[in-house]
Design a protein around this motif. Sequence first.
Motif, short mmCIF file in Angstrom:
data_model
loop_
_atom_site.label_atom_id
_atom_site.label_comp_id
_atom_site.label_asym_id
_atom_site.label_seq_id
_atom_site.Cartn_x
_atom_site.Cartn_y
_atom_site.Cartn_z
N UNK A 25 0.84 -1.19 0.00
CA UNK A 25 0.00 0.00 0.00
C UNK A 25 0.87 1.24 0.00
N UNK A 26 0.39 2.29 -0.66
CA UNK A 26 1.09 3.56 -0.68
C UNK A 26 0.08 4.66 -0.42
N UNK A 27 0.54 5.78 0.05
CA UNK A 27 -0.37 6.89 0.28
C UNK A 27 -0.77 7.51 -1.05
N UNK A 28 -2.03 7.86 -1.20
CA UNK A 28 -2.54 8.36 -2.46
C UNK A 28 -2.51 9.87 -2.50
N UNK A 29 -1.99 10.46 -3.60
CA UNK A 29 -2.03 11.91 -3.75
C UNK A 29 -3.46 12.38 -3.94
N UNK A 30 -3.68 13.69 -3.79
CA UNK A 30 -5.03 14.22 -3.83
C UNK A 30 -5.73 13.95 -5.15
N UNK A 31 -4.97 14.02 -6.28
CA UNK A 31 -5.61 13.79 -7.57
C UNK A 31 -6.13 12.36 -7.69
N UNK A 32 -5.49 11.43 -6.95
CA UNK A 32 -5.94 10.04 -6.96
C UNK A 32 -7.28 9.90 -6.26
N UNK A 33 -7.52 10.72 -5.25
CA UNK A 33 -8.78 10.66 -4.51
C UNK A 33 -9.94 11.00 -5.43
N UNK A 34 -9.75 12.05 -6.26
CA UNK A 34 -10.79 12.43 -7.22
C UNK A 34 -11.01 11.32 -8.22
N UNK A 35 -9.92 10.70 -8.68
CA UNK A 35 -10.03 9.60 -9.63
C UNK A 35 -10.77 8.43 -9.02
N UNK A 36 -10.50 8.14 -7.75
CA UNK A 36 -11.19 7.04 -7.06
C UNK A 36 -12.67 7.32 -6.92
N UNK A 37 -13.00 8.59 -6.66
CA UNK A 37 -14.41 8.96 -6.55
C UNK A 37 -15.12 8.77 -7.89
N UNK A 38 -14.46 9.16 -8.97
CA UNK A 38 -15.03 8.97 -10.30
C UNK A 38 -15.24 7.49 -10.60
N UNK A 39 -14.23 6.67 -10.20
CA UNK A 39 -14.34 5.24 -10.43
C UNK A 39 -15.53 4.66 -9.67
N UNK A 40 -15.73 5.10 -8.43
CA UNK A 40 -16.84 4.58 -7.63
C UNK A 40 -18.19 4.91 -8.26
N UNK A 41 -18.32 6.14 -8.75
CA UNK A 41 -19.58 6.53 -9.39
C UNK A 41 -19.83 5.70 -10.64
N UNK A 42 -18.77 5.49 -11.42
CA UNK A 42 -18.89 4.69 -12.63
C UNK A 42 -19.21 3.23 -12.28
N UNK A 43 -18.56 2.73 -11.24
CA UNK A 43 -18.76 1.36 -10.79
C UNK A 43 -20.20 1.12 -10.33
N UNK A 44 -20.75 2.08 -9.57
CA UNK A 44 -22.09 1.91 -9.02
C UNK A 44 -23.17 1.91 -10.09
N UNK A 45 -22.85 2.51 -11.26
CA UNK A 45 -23.82 2.56 -12.35
C UNK A 45 -23.61 1.44 -13.38
N UNK A 46 -22.56 0.66 -13.20
CA UNK A 46 -22.20 -0.38 -14.15
C UNK A 46 -23.28 -1.46 -14.22
N UNK A 47 -23.70 -1.81 -15.45
CA UNK A 47 -24.78 -2.80 -15.61
C UNK A 47 -24.38 -4.18 -15.09
N UNK A 48 -23.09 -4.53 -15.23
CA UNK A 48 -22.65 -5.85 -14.78
C UNK A 48 -22.52 -5.90 -13.25
N UNK A 49 -22.21 -4.78 -12.64
CA UNK A 49 -22.21 -4.72 -11.17
C UNK A 49 -23.62 -4.95 -10.65
N UNK A 50 -24.58 -4.27 -11.24
CA UNK A 50 -25.98 -4.44 -10.83
C UNK A 50 -26.45 -5.87 -11.06
N UNK A 51 -26.08 -6.43 -12.22
CA UNK A 51 -26.50 -7.79 -12.55
C UNK A 51 -25.89 -8.82 -11.60
N UNK A 52 -24.64 -8.57 -11.20
CA UNK A 52 -23.98 -9.52 -10.30
C UNK A 52 -24.69 -9.60 -8.96
N UNK A 53 -25.23 -8.47 -8.51
CA UNK A 53 -25.97 -8.47 -7.25
C UNK A 53 -27.28 -9.25 -7.40
N UNK A 54 -27.93 -9.09 -8.53
CA UNK A 54 -29.18 -9.82 -8.79
C UNK A 54 -28.93 -11.32 -8.89
#
Length: 237
Positions: A25-54
């Motif tokens: 593990x390494x400490x994440x710079x601030x720009x990485x935090x924004x990127x992680x937030x974008x990834x989470x939003x994209x992940x939560x809307x992903x059709x395969x993520x939703x389907x896997x839960x179903x």
Amino acid sequence: MSNIFFLRPPRRKATLEQLSIKYFSISAPKEKISSSRDWYLRHSKDEFVKKSKTDNYRARSAYKLLELQDKYRIIAPGYNVVECGAAPGAWTQVISQILGVKGRLVACDLLSFEPVEDAVILPNTDFTLPNNQLKILSHFENEKIHAVLSDMAPNITGNKSLDQDASLILVYSVLKFALQHTAKDGSLLVKLFNSPNTNRFLNDLKKFYRKVNIVKPASSRKESSEIYVLATNFAKA
């Protein structure tokens, strides 16, 4: 055995620590935090993520294997199968469902993951270590393996060249294992990061498998550099 190049280390000037496939593990710079937030939003809307839960799969990656299985019939009931990089267990669920009670599946990962019915799981296990490979083989009682599957990936450093080299080291460790223990006409499926060395890997596979294809399932994210290589009809080492 034909000559093969997987015993040669990468020629890039890199330390062993840089090429380590251990998790860290390494400490994440601030720009990485924004990127992680974008990834989470994209992940939560992903059709395969939703389907896997179903469908009660542990991750969207289940659909990568389901698609490849539907097209290529990599696994059949009663097979002996080794799975590398199994956590959180989505591929393990798919494989176990296909194999049925007569098949044998041993799944390992560096990380912890929960048990899967009708599968032997080896969490906190580094596949690349010889002793761990012996542990995997002990569950097959000297029988050959029909399919070796790997969804392993190295820790991402952010350095494209180092990440590609580390990915290549992993797939060659899987290939070396497969060449020694695969049954005639068996299969190999591995994930790797596409790189200038991909063709070298494909050429090495063609020395031992009659059919070799690059495959990218629809559920693989378009922006990802990951590809899957499927080698079938193993001849001999």
